[in-house]
Design a protein around this motif. Structure first.
Motif, mmCIF file in Angstrom:
data_model
loop_
_atom_site.group_PDB
_atom_site.id
_atom_site.type_symbol
_atom_site.label_atom_id
_atom_site.label_comp_id
_atom_site.label_asym_id
_atom_site.label_seq_id
_atom_site.Cartn_x
_atom_site.Cartn_y
_atom_site.Cartn_z
ATOM 1 N N ALA A 7 -16.738 -2.474 7.057
ATOM 2 C CA ALA A 7 -16.850 -1.490 5.985
ATOM 3 C C ALA A 7 -16.179 -0.177 6.371
ATOM 4 C CB ALA A 7 -18.322 -1.263 5.638
ATOM 5 N N VAL A 8 -16.393 0.300 7.610
ATOM 6 C CA VAL A 8 -15.783 1.547 8.068
ATOM 7 C C VAL A 8 -14.265 1.414 8.133
ATOM 8 C CG1 VAL A 8 -15.543 3.081 10.055
ATOM 9 C CG2 VAL A 8 -17.803 2.359 9.313
ATOM 10 N N ASP A 147 -2.065 0.778 4.993
ATOM 11 C CA ASP A 147 -1.658 1.512 3.801
ATOM 12 C C ASP A 147 -2.873 1.938 2.977
ATOM 13 O OD1 ASP A 147 0.584 2.392 2.088
ATOM 14 O OD2 ASP A 147 -0.170 0.919 0.659
ATOM 15 N N THR A 148 -3.923 1.123 3.025
ATOM 16 C CA THR A 148 -5.143 1.414 2.275
ATOM 17 C C THR A 148 -6.012 2.453 2.967
ATOM 18 O OG1 THR A 148 -5.184 -0.832 1.370
ATOM 19 C CG2 THR A 148 -7.239 0.395 1.295
ATOM 20 N N VAL A 149 -6.171 2.359 4.291
ATOM 21 C CA VAL A 149 -7.171 3.172 4.985
ATOM 22 C C VAL A 149 -6.610 4.468 5.556
ATOM 23 C CG1 VAL A 149 -8.517 1.126 5.526
ATOM 24 C CG2 VAL A 149 -6.861 1.963 7.205
ATOM 25 N N ARG A 155 0.185 7.909 6.316
ATOM 26 C CA ARG A 155 0.889 6.741 5.793
ATOM 27 C C ARG A 155 2.372 7.043 5.608
ATOM 28 N NH1 ARG A 155 -1.859 5.660 0.904
ATOM 29 N NH2 ARG A 155 -0.497 7.146 -0.112
ATOM 30 N N GLN A 156 2.687 8.204 5.056
ATOM 31 C CA GLN A 156 4.082 8.550 4.812
ATOM 32 C C GLN A 156 4.850 8.648 6.120
ATOM 33 O OE1 GLN A 156 4.669 12.267 2.702
ATOM 34 N NE2 GLN A 156 6.538 11.506 1.770
ATOM 35 N N ARG A 157 4.242 9.276 7.136
ATOM 36 C CA ARG A 157 4.920 9.405 8.427
ATOM 37 C C ARG A 157 5.111 8.042 9.090
ATOM 38 N NH1 ARG A 157 1.096 13.529 9.277
ATOM 39 N NH2 ARG A 157 0.096 12.230 10.877
ATOM 40 N N LEU A 158 4.073 7.194 9.023
ATOM 41 C CA LEU A 158 4.161 5.877 9.659
ATOM 42 C C LEU A 158 5.250 5.029 9.022
ATOM 43 C CD1 LEU A 158 2.978 3.695 11.587
ATOM 44 C CD2 LEU A 158 1.608 2.953 9.648
ATOM 45 N N MET A 159 5.279 4.991 7.684
ATOM 46 C CA MET A 159 6.259 4.156 7.010
ATOM 47 C C MET A 159 7.679 4.654 7.268
ATOM 48 S SD MET A 159 4.256 1.940 5.991
ATOM 49 C CE MET A 159 2.486 1.815 5.732
ATOM 50 N N PRO A 218 -8.748 6.824 11.594
ATOM 51 C CA PRO A 218 -10.006 6.738 12.332
ATOM 52 C C PRO A 218 -10.656 5.365 12.236
ATOM 53 C CG PRO A 218 -9.907 8.769 11.053
ATOM 54 C CD PRO A 218 -8.732 7.924 10.631
ATOM 55 N N GLY A 219 -10.467 4.659 11.120
ATOM 56 C CA GLY A 219 -11.111 3.361 10.954
ATOM 57 C C GLY A 219 -10.502 2.268 11.803
ATOM 58 N N LEU A 220 -9.256 2.491 12.283
ATOM 59 C CA LEU A 220 -8.580 1.441 13.042
ATOM 60 C C LEU A 220 -8.900 1.639 14.523
ATOM 61 C CD1 LEU A 220 -5.171 1.328 11.177
ATOM 62 C CD2 LEU A 220 -7.316 0.166 10.669
#
Length: 252
Positions: A7-8, A147-149, A155-159, A218-220
């Motif tokens: 869930a987190v 992309d979701t979390v 997300r923009q920097r990673l992609m 943080p969730g990963l």
């Protein structure tokens, strides 16, 4: 992963996870001998996709239809119907309509992992030009999860960082060679001598611009990484571990 960790990771509540189990949207995982559910990366991928679809405004019945048939054409039809409905509520849902329009503008080219952000959609287009690869398919699913979390800024920097690995034909060809090396380890042991070759090729393929984005969301956390490694063969997991060590040492 335990249900709380799942869930987190995806950014929902445990009650939501149980509700999706009850509705049959999310498969029930196997239970450990102690009775706890044991969630895998596959559960996180499916749960993240359900979250993305519901955030676009789809009802759970529509989500069920999309999950039952992953064809991009059917997803486009659902989004077009939703866009027509949202148009009548223009003031309150302007941001949502913009997101839908970005997806609908890609009609006929929707990634199987969609709906995803425009940034990831562009990256997936670059990844698509190459031979079929189970590891590439898994990477696309993990990217859709991130992309979701991840926050919009992360997300923009990673992609953008990952995009350089596919921005030229030569770079894309090198990336697909790495996928081939990893695919070849599907039935190998962790001490197979080919593991080191695959690890070095993967580390060399990762762009330096990716180094600041390693701690993306943080969730990963460690539970996510354990699920990631458990989702691939032992030799593949070992190659990825070695590659990440090489890559991070390169940045020191």
């Amino acid at each position: 992963m335990r249900i709380g960790e799942l869930a987190v990771t995806v950014g929902v509540t445990t009650r939501t996870v149980r509700h999706y189990h009850h509705l049959g949207l999310l498969p029930e995982p196997e239970r450990r001998p102690n009775g706890y559910r044991d969630y895998t990366l596959r559960h996180a991928v499916v749960l993240a996709r359900i979250r993305r679809l519901t955030e676009l405004g789809l009802g759970l019945t529509e989500v069920r239809d999309v999950l039952a048939d992953d064809a991009g054409r059917d997803l486009t039809e659902v989004l077009e119907e939703l866009d027509a409905d949202l148009a009548r509520q223009e003031a309150a849902i302007r941001e949502r309509r913009d997101r839908l329009r970005a997806l609908l503008d890609r009609e006929g080219d929707l990634p199987a992992e969609g709906p995803v952000s425009p940034e990831l959609a562009a990256l997936l287009t670059g990844m698509a030009h190459g031979p079929e690869s189970p590891m590439a398919a898994r990477d696309r699913e993990v990217l859709a999860l991130i992309d979701t979390v991840a926050s919009p800024e992360s997300r923009q920097r990673l992609m953008a960082a990952l995009g350089s690995a596919f921005e030229t034909p030569a770079a894309a060809a090198r990336a697909h060679e790495v996928y081939a090396l990893l695919d070849a380890l599907a039935d190998a042991d962790a001490d197979d001598p080919r593991v080191d070759e695959a690890a070095r090729a993967l580390a060399d393929c990762l762009p330096d611009s990716l180094l600041p984005e390693i701690d993306l969301a943080p969730g990963l956390d460690d539970s996510f990484l354990r699920a990631l490694y458990a989702d691939v063969a032992p030799a593949q997991a070992e190659a990825i571990r070695r590659a990440m060590r090489m890559f991070t040492e390169r940045g020191r």
